[in-house]
Design an enzyme around this catalytic site. Sequence first.
Site, PDB file in Angstrom:
ATOM      1  N   TRP A 130      30.502  23.529  66.731  1.00 40.88           N
ATOM      2  CA  TRP A 130      31.255  21.946  66.557  1.00 40.88           C
ATOM      3  C   TRP A 130      30.160  20.854  65.869  1.00 40.88           C
ATOM      4  CZ3 TRP A 130      27.569  19.169  69.144  1.00 40.88           C
ATOM      5  CH2 TRP A 130      26.985  20.131  70.316  1.00 40.88           C
ATOM      6  N   ASN A 131      28.960  21.218  65.875  1.00 42.49           N
ATOM      7  CA  ASN A 131      28.008  20.228  65.546  1.00 42.49           C
ATOM      8  C   ASN A 131      28.082  19.600  64.304  1.00 42.49           C
ATOM      9  OD1 ASN A 131      26.698  22.605  64.211  1.00 42.49           O
ATOM     10  ND2 ASN A 131      24.844  21.858  64.672  1.00 42.49           N
ATOM     11  N   LYS A 154      37.766  30.988  63.417  1.00 48.54           N
ATOM     12  CA  LYS A 154      37.774  30.661  64.753  1.00 48.54           C
ATOM     13  C   LYS A 154      36.822  29.623  64.841  1.00 48.54           C
ATOM     14  CE  LYS A 154      36.317  30.942  69.371  1.00 48.54           C
ATOM     15  NZ  LYS A 154      36.560  29.401  69.571  1.00 48.54           N
ATOM     16  N   HIS A 155      37.289  28.179  65.226  1.00 44.53           N
ATOM     17  CA  HIS A 155      36.219  27.090  65.291  1.00 44.53           C
ATOM     18  C   HIS A 155      36.007  26.874  66.747  1.00 44.53           C
ATOM     19  CE1 HIS A 155      33.762  23.999  63.803  1.00 44.53           C
ATOM     20  NE2 HIS A 155      34.667  23.561  62.706  1.00 44.53           N
ATOM     21  N   SER A 157      36.239  25.142  70.245  1.00 43.02           N
ATOM     22  CA  SER A 157      37.273  24.943  71.009  1.00 43.02           C
ATOM     23  C   SER A 157      37.389  23.182  70.941  1.00 43.02           C
ATOM     24  CB  SER A 157      37.463  25.205  72.271  1.00 43.02           C
ATOM     25  OG  SER A 157      36.247  25.095  73.121  1.00 43.02           O
ATOM     26  N   GLU A 228      23.912  32.919  62.072  1.00 38.70           N
ATOM     27  CA  GLU A 228      22.968  31.542  62.059  1.00 38.70           C
ATOM     28  C   GLU A 228      22.881  31.069  63.348  1.00 38.70           C
ATOM     29  OE1 GLU A 228      21.539  30.711  59.504  1.00 38.70           O
ATOM     30  OE2 GLU A 228      22.430  31.362  57.693  1.00 38.70           O
ATOM     31  N   CYS A 262      20.766  22.406  64.555  1.00 39.09           N
ATOM     32  CA  CYS A 262      19.991  23.657  64.702  1.00 39.09           C
ATOM     33  C   CYS A 262      18.684  23.817  63.847  1.00 39.09           C
ATOM     34  CB  CYS A 262      20.780  25.012  63.901  1.00 39.09           C
ATOM     35  SG  CYS A 262      21.308  24.790  62.423  1.00 39.09           S
ATOM     36  N   GLU A 358      16.177  26.396  72.898  1.00 39.03           N
ATOM     37  CA  GLU A 358      16.686  25.384  71.881  1.00 39.03           C
ATOM     38  C   GLU A 358      17.306  24.310  72.792  1.00 39.03           C
ATOM     39  OE1 GLU A 358      20.238  26.308  69.817  1.00 39.03           O
ATOM     40  OE2 GLU A 358      19.323  25.212  68.226  1.00 39.03           O
TER      41      GLU A 358
HETATM   42  N1  NAD Z   1      21.429  28.391  62.453  1.00 35.64           N
HETATM   43  C1  NAD Z   1      22.388  27.476  61.913  1.00 35.64           C
HETATM   44  O1  NAD Z   1      22.673  27.539  60.787  1.00 35.64           O
HETATM   45  C2  NAD Z   1      23.156  26.601  63.111  1.00 35.64           C
HETATM   46  C3  NAD Z   1      23.937  25.746  62.473  1.00 35.64           C
HETATM   47  C4  NAD Z   1      24.604  25.040  63.788  1.00 35.64           C
HETATM   48  C5  NAD Z   1      24.454  25.269  64.926  1.00 35.64           C
HETATM   49  N2  NAD Z   1      23.749  26.475  65.224  1.00 35.64           N
HETATM   50  C6  NAD Z   1      23.679  26.827  66.526  1.00 35.64           C
HETATM   51  O2  NAD Z   1      24.792  26.387  67.383  1.00 35.64           O
HETATM   52  C7  NAD Z   1      24.810  26.287  68.839  1.00 35.64           C
HETATM   53  C8  NAD Z   1      25.477  25.127  69.154  1.00 35.64           C
HETATM   54  O3  NAD Z   1      26.896  25.492  69.062  1.00 35.64           O
HETATM   55  P1  NAD Z   1      28.015  26.012  70.223  1.00 35.64           P
HETATM   56  O4  NAD Z   1      27.566  25.204  71.488  1.00 35.64           O
HETATM   57  O5  NAD Z   1      29.294  25.737  69.469  1.00 35.64           O
HETATM   58  O6  NAD Z   1      27.520  27.492  70.179  1.00 35.64           O
HETATM   59  P2  NAD Z   1      28.277  28.763  70.781  1.00 35.64           P
HETATM   60  O7  NAD Z   1      27.538  29.908  70.711  1.00 35.64           O
HETATM   61  O8  NAD Z   1      28.771  28.202  72.159  1.00 35.64           O
HETATM   62  O9  NAD Z   1      29.635  28.802  69.930  1.00 35.64           O
HETATM   63  C9  NAD Z   1      29.694  28.925  68.491  1.00 35.64           C
HETATM   64  C10 NAD Z   1      30.985  29.564  68.314  1.00 35.64           C
HETATM   65  O10 NAD Z   1      31.328  30.885  68.849  1.00 35.64           O
HETATM   66  C11 NAD Z   1      32.352  30.931  69.929  1.00 35.64           C
HETATM   67  N3  NAD Z   1      32.189  31.766  71.085  1.00 35.64           N
HETATM   68  C12 NAD Z   1      31.225  31.530  72.055  1.00 35.64           C
HETATM   69  N4  NAD Z   1      31.232  32.572  72.708  1.00 35.64           N
HETATM   70  C13 NAD Z   1      31.944  33.706  72.293  1.00 35.64           C
HETATM   71  C14 NAD Z   1      32.309  35.045  72.491  1.00 35.64           C
HETATM   72  N5  NAD Z   1      31.874  35.603  73.445  1.00 35.64           N
HETATM   73  N6  NAD Z   1      33.082  35.651  71.778  1.00 35.64           N
HETATM   74  C15 NAD Z   1      33.654  34.895  70.522  1.00 35.64           C
HETATM   75  N7  NAD Z   1      33.376  33.697  70.241  1.00 35.64           N
HETATM   76  C16 NAD Z   1      32.566  32.943  71.155  1.00 35.64           C
HETATM   77  C17 NAD Z   1      32.504  29.471  70.276  1.00 35.64           C
HETATM   78  O11 NAD Z   1      33.718  29.101  70.670  1.00 35.64           O
HETATM   79  C18 NAD Z   1      32.217  28.799  69.097  1.00 35.64           C
HETATM   80  O12 NAD Z   1      33.461  28.776  67.988  1.00 35.64           O
HETATM   81  C19 NAD Z   1      23.152  25.957  68.865  1.00 35.64           C
HETATM   82  O13 NAD Z   1      22.683  27.132  69.387  1.00 35.64           O
HETATM   83  C20 NAD Z   1      22.862  25.808  67.399  1.00 35.64           C
HETATM   84  O14 NAD Z   1      21.510  25.985  67.177  1.00 35.64           O
HETATM   85  C21 NAD Z   1      23.113  27.131  64.590  1.00 35.64           C
END
Ligand code: NAD
Length: 454
Positions: A130-131, A154-155, A157, A228, A262, A358
Amino acid sequence: MVLKSINPYTEEVNWEYDTFSFEECEAHIKKSRESFLEWSSLSVEERTKYLAKAAEVLRKNFDFYAEIITKEMGKPIKQSRAEVQKCAQVCDYYAENAVEFLKDELVDTGVEKSYVTFEPLGVIFGIMPWNFPFWQVFKFAISAMCAGNVCVLKHASNVPRSAIEVEKVFLKAGFPEYVFKTLLIDSKTAMDIIKEDMVDGISLTGGINTGSRIGELAGRFIKPIVMELGGSDPFIVLEDADIEKTAQVAAKSRFRNTGQGCNAAKRFIVLESIADDFTKAFEQEVNKLKVGDPMDEETDIGPVAKRELLEELEAFIEDAVKKGAKPFICGEDCEKGFFFKPTIIHAASPDMDVCNVEVFGPIAPIITVKDEEEAVKVANSTELGLGAQVWSRDLDRAEKLARRIKAGFAAVNGMVRSDPRLPFGGIKKSGVGRELSHYGLKQFTNIKAMVVNK
Ligand SMILES: NC(=O)c1ccc[n+]([C@@H]2O[C@H](COP(=O)([O-])OP(=O)(O)OC[C@H]3O[C@@H](n4cnc5c(N)ncnc54)[C@H](O)[C@@H]3O)[C@@H](O)[C@H]2O)c1
């Protein structure tokens, strides 16, 4: 199940959407697969025309999209506009360069004709955070679609409206239906889609734990995956750095998007001879940042995106205090919204959670080191390796040091920013593969060797 989009500033529900059932997803992905036949048969040149149109749609509806981003996840409005602008830039970049990047590469092997060709894989499943609710999607989808793939999304939620509007951008730009499709689903359905072998590649941007779960599934079904994941980027300040400029960029690097980036600078590693001067200048810069209503043009720091994040951030402070740190809190109290005041942690040490895992929010630990060697050691001491910054007036010295940092991106005297022209991604637990540039464009292609004998 219902996906709720909650405004992190007003704490009110913006929009609610019912999720799709697994059967609905099956039907949609079947249609995506059909659209792949048509889309992949177009030339790269024809596909790039659609990208240029998508850039136009974004630019025409700039404020509308920016407002949705701000309402859904609390990003200050001027930063939301910059995010939409960046999405248009990545469309332009591939519209201008993809034909050259994807052309066959001739190789002299001594036979009649040998070359490498880049063929699309099929349906690419994007699982996004979402960020940066628009940018993260464009960052993976534009290159995947440009190479001839189709995408399903899948974005996260908490940003369903962004997910819906991104799909509409492509439809308004004239993309054939189902070349890009948003699926409003929870994590379980996303896992089921992978388990049922319904997609041909996965692009995940998210946390390390999510990466580990989805990576395991991708491995089981032998699916190409780009991951990522998180970062804990070091920001190294050498004794000859321009303190004023360094402090200005440090504040921007850490607190942009309310610290939820990130590739934000997350650990400030400062040589002890200038630690006091840097800290003072940094505090002054952070105090200048305006915390408040994200729709206000003047705001630099808004609320964090979700209420749950507040507790996580509080736990980081408690751990640091227990281990001897002194928090320096900036900004004013806000009456409503999920606000966490920008906090600098003085006398931070590498054993604190805030320096090891992080931190997704406005907390900035300062670690003092005695020399350059210790700075490198501390910088490389985490399991993450996304970006790094080194600040010094001696460019040669800073560049040599930056090359020693284990990261996918290192910047001397500047911020780590994703730029369409440069590859973006991490090493160690920060991820696998690269996005953007010509490297990113080929991630979801079959890099096929062709040999034609007489
Ligand atoms: N390296 C990069 O380019 C980059 C860029 C932006 C954010 N991020 C990372 O994203 C994280 C923050 O975002 P977040 O809180 O949305 O991350 P998150 O890992 O909780 O969720 C990311 C996505 O994965 C889905 N998801 C989570 N668990 C899942 C599972 N078991 N099965 C299927 N889908 C699942 C979520 O619903 C969401 O759509 C931070 O760790 C940040 O560093 C990395």
